[in-house]
Design an enzyme around this catalytic site. Structure first.
Site, short mmCIF file in Angstrom:
data_model
loop_
_atom_site.label_atom_id
_atom_site.label_comp_id
_atom_site.label_asym_id
_atom_site.label_seq_id
_atom_site.Cartn_x
_atom_site.Cartn_y
_atom_site.Cartn_z
N GLY A 23 143.85 59.42 32.06
CA GLY A 23 144.41 60.71 31.73
C GLY A 23 145.05 60.73 30.35
CB SER A 24 145.31 63.35 27.77
OG SER A 24 143.97 63.18 27.37
N GLY A 25 148.08 62.25 27.74
CA GLY A 25 149.52 62.37 27.92
C GLY A 25 150.26 61.05 27.86
CG HIS A 26 149.58 58.19 30.12
ND1 HIS A 26 150.81 58.26 30.73
CD2 HIS A 26 148.67 58.64 31.01
CE1 HIS A 26 150.63 58.73 31.96
NE2 HIS A 26 149.36 58.96 32.16
CG ASP A 72 142.39 57.38 36.68
OD1 ASP A 72 143.30 58.04 37.22
OD2 ASP A 72 142.22 57.33 35.46
CG HIS A 87 151.01 59.91 36.53
ND1 HIS A 87 150.53 58.73 37.04
CD2 HIS A 87 150.27 60.17 35.43
CE1 HIS A 87 149.52 58.32 36.28
NE2 HIS A 87 149.34 59.17 35.31
#
Lengths: 331, 212
Positions: free
Chosen positions: A55-58, A111, A218
């Site tokens: 995921g993006s955001g990391h 994932d 998260h």
């Protein structure tokens, strides 16, 4: 929460457009997709392709590990969401040099489902795939199948990239990558929450003087909510938990990482590093190398992860191999 | 009037109809999910089934296998997260079992949903009692396998009844998988959104199978 962006639902697309503008000399978009990028010098005929994502955001995880000696292709999904199988398949097709592809990603339900489906699609297209999932975070308990992947992603992709660059076969790249991953243990402490770009809302709440040890990337519940304590109490607490899980003996050599979750300053990381090093020294464990900085974040979450990777001569060799990405370079 | 065969055209209409129903229930599914999840199940499902509807509508084919696969792939790419493969997989697995069939009979439909259940059980990791979609899907498939007859709307109706009974039972479970497993006892009294979606899908397929 104020953020520098345009339309919130465009954050991933806009971010990658910015990355392309700044660093388009060394990476190319795959199949015109928003969030799948490949090294300009990949694929290389006969070299194992390293496919890395989540995921993006990391950020800088995962795109910050695209480059020489690291990942060949990176595929990211929406914020905190797995990429979908069609994107992963395009990435695998783009990076396949005839020697197979190694998928590296974190052990999260979404994932696993999406990458596994992509692996099936790859098999249909004759692309040989192996998988290493990172699961270094000890906070969920003893069962490694349930553990989440956090900062081990960096060392896992570093070792994989170096092994692939050295011309190892897919089986051998998988072997040494899995060894690196198996030798990593991480535990973090969270001080302040992250906010989601799309909603502006925090992912959870913490009292003004509260911290949570073992909180997930998260906002998943951790192992202990407590009052803030000095670094010389927190770091030994975290290191103690890691060593309970992964016993180290005097003379063992480790690589140490202090990672910012996003908002925590370098100053704080170095103070935690001081205390963690002292703990290890008192055990007779040698810290052979250290990484301190921002490697895997959760937006502007406050807090840090401490990680150890036990090393042998083989892992040391691949850790020291040259690499180059937009955020991690070694000569 | 009994329906014992689903030819491609009718199957396509049924799948498109399922998509419209799921899309229309976006807010309801979010509300159900808000008690024990993060309240976004309806959003993912709506995105997934919108993409599925659009992909299927654009496909001209008289091959049920291709129709099911296109529909499933739409859900996978549109829903994202864990829901994408789990709900898209229901139809992708159906596509695999339908390979080579020009039209589907009751026995083919039972094969389809058994394959769907096996996929969800093996990939998703949930068991009955974990308060997930499996709590509707497993009883539904067992009801299909126990069904004696070749009337397809009745087959789906039997499945849907078992699925809804399963949804009702989820109110008494503490979650073992998925996001709500962090809630412990606070999850009691609330039904699972994924199980609800399964029941809606089966019920709608049954209703539309008997329409011309």
């Amino acid at each position: 929460m104020k953020k520098l962006m345009n339309t919130p639902s465009d954050v991933v697309k806009d971010m990658f457009a910015g990355i392309e503008k700044c660093f388009g000399d060394r990476m190319s978009r795959v199949a015109g997709l928003n969030s799948v990028f490949i090294r300009k010098d990949a694929p290389v005929e006969g070299r194992v392709g390293i496919l890395f994502g989540g995921g993006s955001g990391h950020e800088p995880m995962f795109i910050g590990c695209l480059g020489e000696g690291l990942a060949d292709v990176v595929v990211q999904g929406g914020v905190f969401a797995s990429p979908t199988p069609n994107l992963i398949l395009e990435a695998a097709k783009a990076v396949d040099g005839g020697a197979g592809v190694l998928f590296i990603y974190g052990n999260y339900a979404g994932d696993i489902l999406n990458f596994d489906m992509a692996e099936e699609f790859c098999a249909d297209e004759g692309i040989e795939v192996r998988t290493v999932r990172t699961c270094d975070d000890i906070s969920t308990g003893k069962d490694r199948e349930l553990r989440r992947g956090v900062t081990a992603d960096l060392y896992t992709v570093k070792i994989a990239g170096a092994a692939a660059a050295a011309g190892l076969s897919l089986t051998e790249v998988e072997r040494v990558t899995r060894k690196a991953m198996d030798n990593c243990r991480t535990l973090g402490v969270c001080l302040t929450p992250a906010t989601l770009p799309e909603t502006g809302l925090p992912t959870f709440t913490l009292g003004e003087d509260e911290i949570e040890v073992g909180m997930g990337a998260h906002g998943e519940a951790g192992i202990k909510r407590m009052k803030i304590a000095p670094a010389n109490e927190l770091a030994p607490y975290i290191m103690g938990k890691i060593c309970d899980d992964y016993p180290l003996a005097a003379g063992d050599e480790v690589i140490f990482m202090a990672n910012s979750m996003g908002a925590t300053t370098l100053m704080e990381l170095f103070i935690m590093a001081k205390e963690a090093h002292a703990f290890l020294e008192s055990m007779g464990v040698k810290v052979w190398a250290s990484d301190v900085g921002e490697f895997m974040t959760t937006q502007e979450m406050g807090g840090c992860h401490l990680m150890l990777m036990k090393v042998d001569e083989e892992l040391k060799k691949y850790y020291q191999a040259p690499c180059s990405s937009i955020t991690y370079t070694r000569r | 009037m009994s329906v014992t065969v689903l030819e491609a055209a009718r199957l396509k209409k049924m799948l498109l109809g399922v998509a419209e129903v799921i899309i229309s229930k976006k807010d309801e599914l979010c509300a159900i999910d808000s008690f024990i999840g993060d309240g976004d199940h309806g959003i993912g499902m709506s995105h997934g089934f919108t993409a599925a509807r659009d992909q299927l509508a654009a496909l001209e084919s008289d091959d049920p296998s291709k129709l099911l696969r296109a529909f499933g792939m739409g859900v996978v790419t549109g829903a994202g997260g864990a829901s994408g493969p789990l709900f898209g997989g229901l139809f992708i697995e159906g596509g695999k079992t339908a390979k080579g069939s020009g039209e589907l009979k009751a026995a083919d439909i039972v094969k389809w949903w058994r394959a769907a259940l096996d996929y969800v059980r093996s990939k998703g990791g949930a068991k009955p009692g974990d308060k997930t979609m499996v709590d509707a899907l497993q009883p539904a498939v067992e009801a299909m396998e126990a069904f004696d007859g070749d009337d397809i709307p009745e087959l789906f109706a039997a499945a849907a009844k078992a699925a809804w009974d399963g949804v009702e039972k989820t109110k008494n479970y503490v979650a073992g998988q998925g996001r709500s497993r962090y809630l412990g006892e606070r999850a009691l009294g609330h039904q699972d959104a994924g199980a609800t979606s399964i029941s809606i899908i089966l019920e709608t397929l049954g209703r539309l199978a008997s329409e011309a």
